[in-house]
Write a protein that holds these residues in place. Structure first.
Motif, PDB file in Angstrom:
ATOM      1  N   PHE A 584      41.528  25.732  42.411  1.00 38.73           N
ATOM      2  CA  PHE A 584      40.202  25.847  43.010  1.00 38.73           C
ATOM      3  C   PHE A 584      39.901  27.328  43.216  1.00 38.73           C
ATOM      4  CE2 PHE A 584      42.002  21.806  44.316  1.00 38.73           C
ATOM      5  CZ  PHE A 584      40.974  20.916  44.025  1.00 38.73           C
ATOM      6  N   GLY A 585      38.748  27.753  42.738  1.00 37.88           N
ATOM      7  CA  GLY A 585      38.362  29.151  42.867  1.00 37.88           C
ATOM      8  C   GLY A 585      36.943  29.289  43.394  1.00 37.88           C
ATOM      9  N   PHE A 586      36.757  30.227  44.324  1.00 42.38           N
ATOM     10  CA  PHE A 586      35.445  30.504  44.907  1.00 42.38           C
ATOM     11  C   PHE A 586      35.228  32.018  44.857  1.00 42.38           C
ATOM     12  CE2 PHE A 586      37.538  26.953  46.900  1.00 42.38           C
ATOM     13  CZ  PHE A 586      36.586  25.950  46.925  1.00 42.38           C
ATOM     14  N   TYR A 587      34.015  32.435  44.583  1.00 43.10           N
ATOM     15  CA  TYR A 587      33.776  33.878  44.503  1.00 43.10           C
ATOM     16  C   TYR A 587      32.355  34.232  44.924  1.00 43.10           C
ATOM     17  CZ  TYR A 587      30.852  33.459  40.316  1.00 43.10           C
ATOM     18  OH  TYR A 587      29.834  33.158  39.450  1.00 43.10           O
ATOM     19  N   GLY A 588      32.211  35.491  45.294  1.00 45.95           N
ATOM     20  CA  GLY A 588      30.906  36.091  45.538  1.00 45.95           C
ATOM     21  C   GLY A 588      30.899  37.484  44.933  1.00 45.95           C
ATOM     22  N   GLN A 589      29.802  37.854  44.306  1.00 41.35           N
ATOM     23  CA  GLN A 589      29.694  39.146  43.631  1.00 41.35           C
ATOM     24  C   GLN A 589      28.335  39.742  43.913  1.00 41.35           C
ATOM     25  OE1 GLN A 589      32.095  40.624  41.588  1.00 41.35           O
ATOM     26  NE2 GLN A 589      30.823  42.418  41.173  1.00 41.35           N
ATOM     27  N   ASP A 590      28.315  41.013  44.235  1.00 39.09           N
ATOM     28  CA  ASP A 590      27.063  41.737  44.459  1.00 39.09           C
ATOM     29  C   ASP A 590      27.070  43.001  43.611  1.00 39.09           C
ATOM     30  OD1 ASP A 590      24.747  42.896  45.329  1.00 39.09           O
ATOM     31  OD2 ASP A 590      25.461  43.359  47.355  1.00 39.09           O
ATOM     32  N   ASP A 591      26.177  43.061  42.646  1.00 41.59           N
ATOM     33  CA  ASP A 591      25.962  44.280  41.875  1.00 41.59           C
ATOM     34  C   ASP A 591      24.758  44.986  42.484  1.00 41.59           C
ATOM     35  OD1 ASP A 591      28.057  43.754  40.087  1.00 41.59           O
ATOM     36  OD2 ASP A 591      26.789  42.419  38.914  1.00 41.59           O
ATOM     37  N   TRP A 592      25.064  45.991  43.270  1.00 44.34           N
ATOM     38  CA  TRP A 592      24.050  46.662  44.104  1.00 44.34           C
ATOM     39  C   TRP A 592      23.595  47.937  43.412  1.00 44.34           C
ATOM     40  CZ3 TRP A 592      25.528  49.700  49.088  1.00 44.34           C
ATOM     41  CH2 TRP A 592      24.372  50.259  49.655  1.00 44.34           C
ATOM     42  N   ARG A 593      22.328  47.978  43.070  1.00 39.99           N
ATOM     43  CA  ARG A 593      21.724  49.160  42.453  1.00 39.99           C
ATOM     44  C   ARG A 593      21.391  50.134  43.570  1.00 39.99           C
ATOM     45  NH1 ARG A 593      21.186  50.293  36.803  1.00 39.99           N
ATOM     46  NH2 ARG A 593      19.495  51.789  36.542  1.00 39.99           N
ATOM     47  N   ALA A 594      22.412  50.892  44.014  1.00 35.38           N
ATOM     48  CA  ALA A 594      22.236  51.761  45.176  1.00 35.38           C
ATOM     49  C   ALA A 594      21.183  52.830  44.929  1.00 35.38           C
ATOM     50  CB  ALA A 594      23.582  52.396  45.536  1.00 35.38           C
ATOM     51  N   THR A 595      21.195  53.426  43.746  1.00 32.82           N
ATOM     52  CA  THR A 595      20.161  54.381  43.332  1.00 32.82           C
ATOM     53  C   THR A 595      19.811  54.058  41.885  1.00 32.82           C
ATOM     54  OG1 THR A 595      21.643  56.084  42.428  1.00 32.82           O
ATOM     55  CG2 THR A 595      21.262  56.114  44.819  1.00 32.82           C
ATOM     56  N   SER A 596      18.876  54.808  41.346  1.00 38.19           N
ATOM     57  CA  SER A 596      18.496  54.567  39.952  1.00 38.19           C
ATOM     58  C   SER A 596      19.630  54.891  38.988  1.00 38.19           C
ATOM     59  CB  SER A 596      17.261  55.405  39.602  1.00 38.19           C
ATOM     60  OG  SER A 596      17.543  56.797  39.762  1.00 38.19           O
ATOM     61  N   ARG A 597      20.622  55.647  39.463  1.00 36.78           N
ATOM     62  CA  ARG A 597      21.747  56.010  38.594  1.00 36.78           C
ATOM     63  C   ARG A 597      23.059  55.353  38.981  1.00 36.78           C
ATOM     64  NH1 ARG A 597      21.365  62.535  37.461  1.00 36.78           N
ATOM     65  NH2 ARG A 597      19.174  62.618  36.805  1.00 36.78           N
ATOM     66  N   LEU A 598      23.185  54.912  40.223  1.00 37.88           N
ATOM     67  CA  LEU A 598      24.462  54.420  40.732  1.00 37.88           C
ATOM     68  C   LEU A 598      24.396  52.919  41.009  1.00 37.88           C
ATOM     69  CD1 LEU A 598      27.353  54.937  41.837  1.00 37.88           C
ATOM     70  CD2 LEU A 598      26.293  55.367  44.083  1.00 37.88           C
ATOM     71  N   THR A 599      25.338  52.184  40.429  1.00 41.21           N
ATOM     72  CA  THR A 599      25.482  50.745  40.682  1.00 41.21           C
ATOM     73  C   THR A 599      26.866  50.482  41.249  1.00 41.21           C
ATOM     74  OG1 THR A 599      23.994  50.180  38.855  1.00 41.21           O
ATOM     75  CG2 THR A 599      25.420  48.440  39.692  1.00 41.21           C
ATOM     76  N   LEU A 600      26.914  49.779  42.352  1.00 43.21           N
ATOM     77  CA  LEU A 600      28.177  49.390  42.965  1.00 43.21           C
ATOM     78  C   LEU A 600      28.449  47.927  42.654  1.00 43.21           C
ATOM     79  CD1 LEU A 600      27.823  51.086  46.482  1.00 43.21           C
ATOM     80  CD2 LEU A 600      28.928  51.985  44.434  1.00 43.21           C
ATOM     81  N   ASN A 601      29.673  47.636  42.216  1.00 43.10           N
ATOM     82  CA  ASN A 601      30.101  46.260  41.916  1.00 43.10           C
ATOM     83  C   ASN A 601      31.064  45.821  43.012  1.00 43.10           C
ATOM     84  OD1 ASN A 601      30.460  47.720  38.752  1.00 43.10           O
ATOM     85  ND2 ASN A 601      28.733  46.394  39.265  1.00 43.10           N
ATOM     86  N   LEU A 602      30.623  44.915  43.863  1.00 44.49           N
ATOM     87  CA  LEU A 602      31.401  44.488  45.019  1.00 44.49           C
ATOM     88  C   LEU A 602      31.626  42.985  44.938  1.00 44.49           C
ATOM     89  CD1 LEU A 602      29.303  46.447  47.680  1.00 44.49           C
ATOM     90  CD2 LEU A 602      31.329  47.247  46.457  1.00 44.49           C
ATOM     91  N   GLY A 603      32.872  42.562  44.957  1.00 52.31           N
ATOM     92  CA  GLY A 603      33.138  41.135  44.823  1.00 52.31           C
ATOM     93  C   GLY A 603      34.409  40.707  45.520  1.00 52.31           C
ATOM     94  N   LEU A 604      34.499  39.412  45.780  1.00 55.07           N
ATOM     95  CA  LEU A 604      35.691  38.818  46.374  1.00 55.07           C
ATOM     96  C   LEU A 604      35.884  37.438  45.770  1.00 55.07           C
ATOM     97  CD1 LEU A 604      38.001  38.852  48.486  1.00 55.07           C
ATOM     98  CD2 LEU A 604      36.388  37.765  50.081  1.00 55.07           C
ATOM     99  N   ARG A 605      37.117  37.158  45.338  1.00 52.86           N
ATOM    100  CA  ARG A 605      37.461  35.852  44.795  1.00 52.86           C
ATOM    101  C   ARG A 605      38.649  35.292  45.562  1.00 52.86           C
ATOM    102  NH1 ARG A 605      36.113  33.344  40.044  1.00 52.86           N
ATOM    103  NH2 ARG A 605      37.413  31.542  39.509  1.00 52.86           N
ATOM    104  N   TYR A 606      38.553  34.012  45.870  1.00 52.41           N
ATOM    105  CA  TYR A 606      39.675  33.311  46.479  1.00 52.41           C
ATOM    106  C   TYR A 606      40.009  32.127  45.586  1.00 52.41           C
ATOM    107  CZ  TYR A 606      42.416  30.441  49.691  1.00 52.41           C
ATOM    108  OH  TYR A 606      43.403  29.687  50.260  1.00 52.41           O
ATOM    109  N   GLU A 607      41.250  32.108  45.080  1.00 52.16           N
ATOM    110  CA  GLU A 607      41.628  31.083  44.107  1.00 52.16           C
ATOM    111  C   GLU A 607      43.070  30.669  44.348  1.00 52.16           C
ATOM    112  OE1 GLU A 607      40.254  30.343  39.653  1.00 52.16           O
ATOM    113  OE2 GLU A 607      41.325  32.241  39.929  1.00 52.16           O
ATOM    114  N   PHE A 608      43.300  29.380  44.355  1.00 57.33           N
ATOM    115  CA  PHE A 608      44.651  28.879  44.611  1.00 57.33           C
ATOM    116  C   PHE A 608      44.893  27.635  43.765  1.00 57.33           C
ATOM    117  CE2 PHE A 608      41.847  26.683  47.514  1.00 57.33           C
ATOM    118  CZ  PHE A 608      42.310  25.381  47.526  1.00 57.33           C
TER     119      PHE A 608
END
Length: 733
Positions: A584-608
């Motif tokens: 079973f796996g669950f995840y959340g991901q946020d690709d945040w366009r912080a500025t017009s040039r910078l994108t942050l990829n933030l995520g967490l997965r829990y899988e067992f």
């Protein structure tokens, strides 16, 4: 989205139209002028932007590949929507939005790159960070085809997804057939290999992720038919192939019958066809590919000198020149014995199997593969689409038996026959709730079943390999005869006997359910999902049922019947197990366009994964390895076993953070700096760990080693071992 002055433009309508199927998707730019069209199917698109007071702008011929996230910025010009500005330049090819590393094998590469054998998996080796593994021992089915490591990860840690359906077999190496093929090239749209820093949506394995997208139909009927033929006529002779010279030496009066090359014939044929069932609504694409392969394999096994075999198996009356029946000399045996000796009576039938005609020969291997696939896509409307795909691949082959170290292949009496059937079914539905909210649901089933059996034939001398004079276990073919070693092989003598691991089968049923939700909010591209798998492994192993006899003292010990040990599986053991577990796996991901040039990829997965269990309760754990087990229930008896699952389950702590960024240095999409960090786990590689329990897991199945003064036929049946399994077989046959 900006205007000519550089001001942000909210409220503009952005429409992407698929040029192949006619479907379209629309959204509006938000207050920051940004827009996002998530989870578009791969294909060619026209992207059109419209807003009152500005000219309509269209980007034509945009190619969207699997796993791509393409950034297209527009600068709108003042005018009316009836005026149109058409842009035909290509979109930027530098990834400026994600930190993931990988490579794309697109339609052009699939069609134009040289691909010997039409095995698409071979193109994976062109990707950076991929290194091929060539030392996997082929014992049993499931270890064929291209096997590789991604950036040093274990070779069983790669995940192969066909339209989201896992395709690797129980061993985890890949999804190749027993012939080693991965056919169906005309059914692949493209695939991407993500080798590192993958986002939270990917789990199950810590190695690479191969995401394959199969072709679907379009509004035009099209297809192809092909045939590839290879044979020995135009092939150069293998420098190490001595069969031609041997034929000339043995047929000096008929040299025309000798061929420079062994037989070779390879026919690879098939076709594909697809088109609309209902224009702009329903499409289909079908593929068939077949392979027929005949190959002569020159084999030079390291056997016993011909004179040693001949004189050791005949009397003086039959032509033995050494003055005594069954007597051999150092000259006969190539100085591998120190003095003349008489071959033991029990050994003579085994010695007859080493006839030179069974040592140097050309074996004809045969292979057959049939691959078929059908995919149907249907659009219910602008907000709903669905596709269903069924893939099947049948294969079988006959190859020489293994040589166990001294030579690649063994003696002519022994061959391996292997079969496999792989089936993959996928049903996927996309639903658009709004321009910023989309959901993808998928159910799938995959079934892989490679199996191997041993094929035995009489020696060229007429000596059988099944019978009371050679069989180690009554009614079975002979086991292994190892000269010069206490293992399975020796570099000086090819091991005599069939594959000790055959017959076997490794069946895996893999049910999968997943859901992915895409939501765009301002500068945030959010994605949430779930993946559930139920995995069933049914394994059958007969390892060492036919036994093994070792003559560590070399050829003298063999001829005089002085074994160093005999080794065999204890008769009556359970040869089949049914393992079950879920993930079973669950995840959340946020690709945040912080500025017009910078994108942050933030995520967490829990899988067992759940604890692996055997469905019939045939599972034990060895707690006291020093316990007395010679006689169950006898004096000093201490049970070393507890009935409980084989392994503990540490996966409940499998939290996997994923953090990365991508920075567009110049702002024009031509240069990017990317970096990432993540924790990754393997929860889909358990299958390969179950074999040890099937092969030798007391008291259900075990092996026995003895040190007898001599070897005798039928020793396994006559001396079954120190103890018998104290159980009945509850449904595990």
């Amino acid at each position: 989205m900006k205007d000519a002055s550089g001001a942000l433009v909210p409220g503009a309508a952005v429409t992407a139209q698929n040029l192949e199927t006619g479907t379209s998707r629309s959204t509006l730019t938000n207050e920051t002028g940004a827009y996002r069209l998530a989870a578009l199917p791969v294909g060619r698109y026209d992207l059109r932007v419209e807003l009152a007071g500005f000219k309509a702008t269209t980007q034509r011929g945009l190619v969207l590949s699997v796993g791509d996230e393409t950034v297209l910025n527009f600068s709108l010009e003042v005018g009316t929507p009836s005026q149109e500005l058409v842009v035909s330049s290509e979109a930027p090819i530098v990834n400026t939005t994600t930190a993931s590393l990988g490579g794309l094998v697109n339609e052009q590469k699939l069609a134009e790159l040289p691909l010997n054998g039409r095995n698409y998996l071979d193109l994976t080796l062109l990707q950076p960070g991929i290194s091929q593994n060539t030392v996997v021992i082929q014992l049993g089915g499931g270890a064929g085809g291209t096997i590789y490591s991604s950036n040093g990860a274990p070779i069983i840690s790669n995940n192969f997804l066909l339209d989201g359906t896992p395709t690797q077999n129980v061993l985890g190496y890949n999804g190749a057939s027993v012939v080693g093929t991965t056919l169906g090239l005309d059914g692949i749209r493209e695939y991407k290999v993500i080798t590192n820093a993958f986002s939270a949506e990917y789990g199950m394995n810590m190695g690479s992720k191969m995401t394959i997208v199969r072709k679907g139909g379009s509004n035009q009927f099209h297809g192809d038919v092909f045939e590839y033929l290879r044979n020995r006529v135009l092939d150069a002779r293998n420098f190490f192939d001595y069969s031609y010279g041997q034929c000339l030496a043995s047929n000096p009066s008929d040299i025309s019958s000798c061929k420079r090359n062994p037989p070779y014939q390879r026919n690879n044929f098939g076709g594909a066809f697809g088109g609309p069932i209902q224009k702009d609504k329903t499409f289909f694409w079908g593929v068939y590919e077949g392979l027929r392969h005949l190959k002569g394999n020159p084999v030079i096994a390291k056997g016993i000198p011909a004179a040693c075999v001949a004189n050791g198996t005949r009397t003086v009356a039959q032509g033995n020149p050494n003055g005594s029946d069954y007597r051999v000399t150092p000259a006969d045996c190539g100085a591998l014995i120190a003095s003349p000796l008489t071959v033991n009576a029990a050994i003579r039938p085994l010695l007859a199997l080493y006839d030179p005609a069974d040592t140097n020969y050309t074996q004809l291997s045969r292979a057959s593969v049939n691959f078929g696939q059908m995919r149907v896509d249907h659009n219910f409307g602008k907000g709903d689409s669905l596709f269903a795909r069924y893939t099947i691949e049948d294969s079988d082959q006959l190859v020489p038996g293994p040589g166990f170290g001294a030579s690649v292949y063994g003696f002519k009496e022994f061959q391996n026959a292997a079969t496999s059937r792989s089936q993959f079914i996928t049903l996927s539905e996309n639903h658009i709730f709004s321009p910023t909210l989309l959901n993808t649901a998928r159910i799938s089933f995959s079934r892989t079943n490679p199996a191997t059996d041993a094929v035995v034939n009489p020696s060229q001398t007429g000596q059988q390999v099944v019978g009371p004079d050679v069989s180690f276990a009554n009614g079975l073919p002979m086991g292994l005869v190892v000269i010069g070693s206490n293992g399975t092989g020796n570099p000086n003598f090819t091991t005599m006997g069939p594959d000790f691991a055959a017959p076997n089968y490794h069946l895996q049923n893999y049910w999968s359910v997943s859901e992915d939700l895409f939501y765009t909010k301002g500068k945030h591209a959010l994605k949430f999902g779930f993946l559930g798998n139920r995995i069933q492994i049914i394994t059958g192993e007969t390892v060492w049922n036919r036994g093994r006899v070792n003559f560590a003292g070399g050829l003298p010990a063999f001829l005089q019947n002085q074994p160093s040990q005999v080794f065999a599986a204890i008769p009556g053991g359970v040869e089949r197990r049914h393992f079950r577990y879920e993930t079973f796996g669950f995840y959340g991901q946020d690709d945040w366009r912080a500025t017009s040039r910078l994108t942050l990829n933030l995520g967490l997965r829990y899988e067992f994964n759940t604890t692996v269990t055997e469905s019939q309760g045939l599972q034990t754990t060895l707690r006291n390895p020093g316990a007395q087990v010679d006689v169950i229930g006898g004096p000093g008896w201490t049970s070393p076993l507890t009935v409980e699952p084989y392994m503990r389950n540490p996966s409940l702590k499998n939290f996997s953070p994923r953090v990365g960024f991508a920075y567009d240095v110049t702002g024009n999409g031509k240069t990017a700096i990317r970096s990432a960090f993540g924790l990754y786990y393997d929860v889909a590689t358990i299958g390969s760990t179950t074999f040890g329990y099937v092969v030798g897991d007391p008291p259900y199945r075990s092996t026995s080693v003895a040190l007898p003064p001599s070897w005798a036929p039928g020793f396994i049946s006559a001396n079954p071992g120190p103890y018998q399994p104290p159980f009945t077989n509850p449904g595990a046959t």
